[in-house]
Scaffold this motif. Structure first.
Motif, PDB file in Angstrom:
ATOM      1  N   ASN A   1      20.777  11.838   7.106  1.00 26.92           N
ATOM      2  CA  ASN A   1      22.024  11.032   6.521  1.00 26.92           C
ATOM      3  C   ASN A   1      21.739   9.695   5.703  1.00 26.92           C
ATOM      4  OD1 ASN A   1      23.800  12.883   8.033  1.00 26.92           O
ATOM      5  ND2 ASN A   1      23.162  11.905   9.912  1.00 26.92           N
ATOM      6  N   TRP A   2      20.309   9.151   5.917  1.00 26.86           N
ATOM      7  CA  TRP A   2      20.167   8.131   5.044  1.00 26.86           C
ATOM      8  C   TRP A   2      19.556   8.342   3.830  1.00 26.86           C
ATOM      9  CZ3 TRP A   2      21.563   3.255   6.386  1.00 26.86           C
ATOM     10  CH2 TRP A   2      21.966   3.116   7.933  1.00 26.86           C
ATOM     11  N   LEU A   3      19.255   9.462   3.358  1.00 27.71           N
ATOM     12  CA  LEU A   3      18.577   9.949   2.080  1.00 27.71           C
ATOM     13  C   LEU A   3      19.410   9.551   0.908  1.00 27.71           C
ATOM     14  CD1 LEU A   3      17.312  13.775   2.723  1.00 27.71           C
ATOM     15  CD2 LEU A   3      16.183  11.659   1.892  1.00 27.71           C
ATOM     16  N   THR A   4      20.518   9.330   1.011  1.00 30.88           N
ATOM     17  CA  THR A   4      21.419   8.611  -0.303  1.00 30.88           C
ATOM     18  C   THR A   4      21.515   7.456  -0.452  1.00 30.88           C
ATOM     19  OG1 THR A   4      23.153   8.415   1.329  1.00 30.88           O
ATOM     20  CG2 THR A   4      22.975  10.452   0.170  1.00 30.88           C
ATOM     21  N   ASP A   5      20.659   6.736   0.573  1.00 28.41           N
ATOM     22  CA  ASP A   5      20.443   5.167   0.673  1.00 28.41           C
ATOM     23  C   ASP A   5      18.846   4.942   0.090  1.00 28.41           C
ATOM     24  OD1 ASP A   5      22.684   4.621   1.318  1.00 28.41           O
ATOM     25  OD2 ASP A   5      22.371   4.606   3.477  1.00 28.41           O
ATOM     26  N   VAL A   6      18.161   6.025  -0.159  1.00 30.90           N
ATOM     27  CA  VAL A   6      16.902   5.780  -0.490  1.00 30.90           C
ATOM     28  C   VAL A   6      16.390   6.112  -1.912  1.00 30.90           C
ATOM     29  CG1 VAL A   6      14.388   6.559  -0.033  1.00 30.90           C
ATOM     30  CG2 VAL A   6      16.042   6.571   2.048  1.00 30.90           C
ATOM     31  N   ALA A   7      15.704   5.302  -2.790  1.00 30.33           N
ATOM     32  CA  ALA A   7      15.568   5.489  -3.945  1.00 30.33           C
ATOM     33  C   ALA A   7      14.820   6.790  -4.162  1.00 30.33           C
ATOM     34  CB  ALA A   7      14.670   4.082  -4.490  1.00 30.33           C
ATOM     35  N   LYS A   8      15.140   7.522  -5.052  1.00 33.23           N
ATOM     36  CA  LYS A   8      14.155   8.723  -5.401  1.00 33.23           C
ATOM     37  C   LYS A   8      12.875   8.297  -5.773  1.00 33.23           C
ATOM     38  CE  LYS A   8      18.782  11.160  -6.616  1.00 33.23           C
ATOM     39  NZ  LYS A   8      19.218  11.978  -7.821  1.00 33.23           N
TER      40      LYS A   8
ATOM     41  N   HIS B   1       0.834  -1.165  -0.047  1.00 36.09           N
ATOM     42  CA  HIS B   1       0.103   0.118   0.081  1.00 36.09           C
ATOM     43  C   HIS B   1       0.729   1.288   0.218  1.00 36.09           C
ATOM     44  CE1 HIS B   1      -3.946  -2.072   0.705  1.00 36.09           C
ATOM     45  NE2 HIS B   1      -3.190  -2.836   1.262  1.00 36.09           N
ATOM     46  N   LEU B   2       2.012   1.406   0.211  1.00 32.10           N
ATOM     47  CA  LEU B   2       2.952   2.308   0.399  1.00 32.10           C
ATOM     48  C   LEU B   2       3.062   3.253  -1.030  1.00 32.10           C
ATOM     49  CD1 LEU B   2       4.370   4.411   2.219  1.00 32.10           C
ATOM     50  CD2 LEU B   2       6.458   3.111   1.888  1.00 32.10           C
ATOM     51  N   ARG B   3       3.052   4.475  -1.016  1.00 33.39           N
ATOM     52  CA  ARG B   3       2.933   5.111  -2.287  1.00 33.39           C
ATOM     53  C   ARG B   3       4.042   6.441  -2.143  1.00 33.39           C
ATOM     54  NH1 ARG B   3      -2.154   4.897  -0.392  1.00 33.39           N
ATOM     55  NH2 ARG B   3      -2.467   7.009  -0.335  1.00 33.39           N
ATOM     56  N   PRO B   4       4.413   6.960  -3.183  1.00 30.09           N
ATOM     57  CA  PRO B   4       5.270   7.993  -3.020  1.00 30.09           C
ATOM     58  C   PRO B   4       4.668   8.929  -2.260  1.00 30.09           C
ATOM     59  CG  PRO B   4       5.204   7.059  -5.380  1.00 30.09           C
ATOM     60  CD  PRO B   4       4.042   6.514  -4.690  1.00 30.09           C
ATOM     61  N   PHE B   5       5.702   9.974  -1.670  1.00 27.13           N
ATOM     62  CA  PHE B   5       5.454  10.695  -0.554  1.00 27.13           C
ATOM     63  C   PHE B   5       6.489  11.962  -0.705  1.00 27.13           C
ATOM     64  CE2 PHE B   5       7.941   7.681   1.332  1.00 27.13           C
ATOM     65  CZ  PHE B   5       9.096   8.314   1.922  1.00 27.13           C
ATOM     66  N   PRO B   6       6.098  13.045  -0.164  1.00 25.51           N
ATOM     67  CA  PRO B   6       6.854  14.258  -0.326  1.00 25.51           C
ATOM     68  C   PRO B   6       8.073  14.001   0.449  1.00 25.51           C
ATOM     69  CG  PRO B   6       4.849  14.890   0.172  1.00 25.51           C
ATOM     70  CD  PRO B   6       4.765  13.656   0.370  1.00 25.51           C
ATOM     71  N   LYS B   7       9.333  14.389  -0.170  1.00 24.98           N
ATOM     72  CA  LYS B   7      10.643  14.369   0.460  1.00 24.98           C
ATOM     73  C   LYS B   7      10.892  14.728   1.917  1.00 24.98           C
ATOM     74  CE  LYS B   7      15.527  14.832  -0.859  1.00 24.98           C
ATOM     75  NZ  LYS B   7      16.414  15.307  -1.697  1.00 24.98           N
ATOM     76  N   GLU B   8      10.034  15.917   2.248  1.00 28.70           N
ATOM     77  CA  GLU B   8      10.167  16.753   3.119  1.00 28.70           C
ATOM     78  C   GLU B   8       9.802  15.525   4.420  1.00 28.70           C
ATOM     79  OE1 GLU B   8       8.831  17.895   0.572  1.00 28.70           O
ATOM     80  OE2 GLU B   8      10.223  19.395  -0.130  1.00 28.70           O
TER      81      GLU B   8
ATOM     82  N   PHE C   1      10.380  12.533   4.746  1.00 27.91           N
ATOM     83  CA  PHE C   1      11.505  11.733   5.173  1.00 27.91           C
ATOM     84  C   PHE C   1      12.371  12.427   6.214  1.00 27.91           C
ATOM     85  CE2 PHE C   1      15.735   9.744   5.124  1.00 27.91           C
ATOM     86  CZ  PHE C   1      15.592   8.302   5.174  1.00 27.91           C
ATOM     87  N   GLU C   2      12.388  13.902   5.869  1.00 27.70           N
ATOM     88  CA  GLU C   2      13.420  14.703   6.596  1.00 27.70           C
ATOM     89  C   GLU C   2      13.010  14.888   7.807  1.00 27.70           C
ATOM     90  OE1 GLU C   2      13.920  18.098   3.826  1.00 27.70           O
ATOM     91  OE2 GLU C   2      15.325  16.916   2.777  1.00 27.70           O
TER      92      GLU C   2
END
Length: 211
Positions: free
Chosen positions: A115-122, A99-106, A108-109
């Motif tokens: 620091n984990w952002l570089t490991d997450v698929a864009k 069920h998880l869908r794309p979400f705003p990058k903010e 995650f922050e």
């Protein structure tokens, strides 16, 4: 269509010699597989079954056998059970994956560590995506249990979209690796079924007649 006709249809320009070579290789593989089955069947009488300590809960017994047993019958049986259960993923991760869908990058922050952002698929991020807190509530309703924003953050760190592997699939991967290390050849569903069938047949033949 015979196997020979099928071979020539799939291999345009092949000769009779090519087919004979192919048939010999297939026959050798089948013969080797049969010998392996017979060998393991014979070895069963020398390989002890796994002793389950009294303090182990019933639901933990399968994990103990899967990770420590050297008995081919036990491992083949668990392998078939895991294959049957693979499609039935009722875990929290399974619910998130579905069920998880794309979400705003903010988002995650906000709930995760930058620091984990570089490991997450864009591809997990979309400016107009559904906020994580909203999705956490929706997935909680589906899962019938609490799913937090942190659970979603951990999921996207570990998995790219479409790359999730169920718990059962991961256990199957580990079991296939152990089998190869223990016995020197790859485990397959067909082989596991054949081995279990051989042992069950042998047990039936050895069952004493009560009269």
């Amino acid at each position: 269509m015979s196997s020979k006709s099928n071979f020539f249809q799939r291999n345009e320009g092949a000769t009779e010699e090519d087919y004979n070579r192919f048939a010999s290789q297939v026959g050798q593989r089948i013969d080797n597989s049969h010998k392996h089955q017979q060998l393991l069947r014979f070895a069963m009488q020398f390989i002890p079954v796994t002793i389950i300590p009294a303090f182990i809960e019933p639901h933990e017994a399968g994990d103990l056998v899967r990770t420590s047993s050297q008995n081919p019958m036990e491992l083949a049986t668990i392998y078939l059970e895991l294959l049957a259960e693979e499609r039935n993923d009722f875990s929290k991760e399974g619910a998130i994956n579905e069920h998880l869908r794309p979400f705003p990058k903010e988002n995650f922050e906000r709930w995760g560590d930058k620091n984990w952002l570089t490991d997450v698929a864009k591809s997990w991020f979309h400016a107009e995506g559904t906020p994580l807190d909203v999705q956490a509530m929706e997935i909680s309703d589906y899962y019938n249990g609490e799913v937090t924003e942190n659970d979603l953050i951990e999921f996207v760190i570990q998995w790219k979209p479409g790359k999730y592997r169920t718990v059962h699939r991961r256990q199957l991967d580990d079991l296939e690796k152990r089998w190869l290390e223990l016995f020197g050849f790859k485990l397959s569903k067909r082989y596991a079924e054949a081995l279990v069938g051989l042992i069950e047949q042998a047990q039936e033949e050895e069952t004493p007649v009560p009269f």
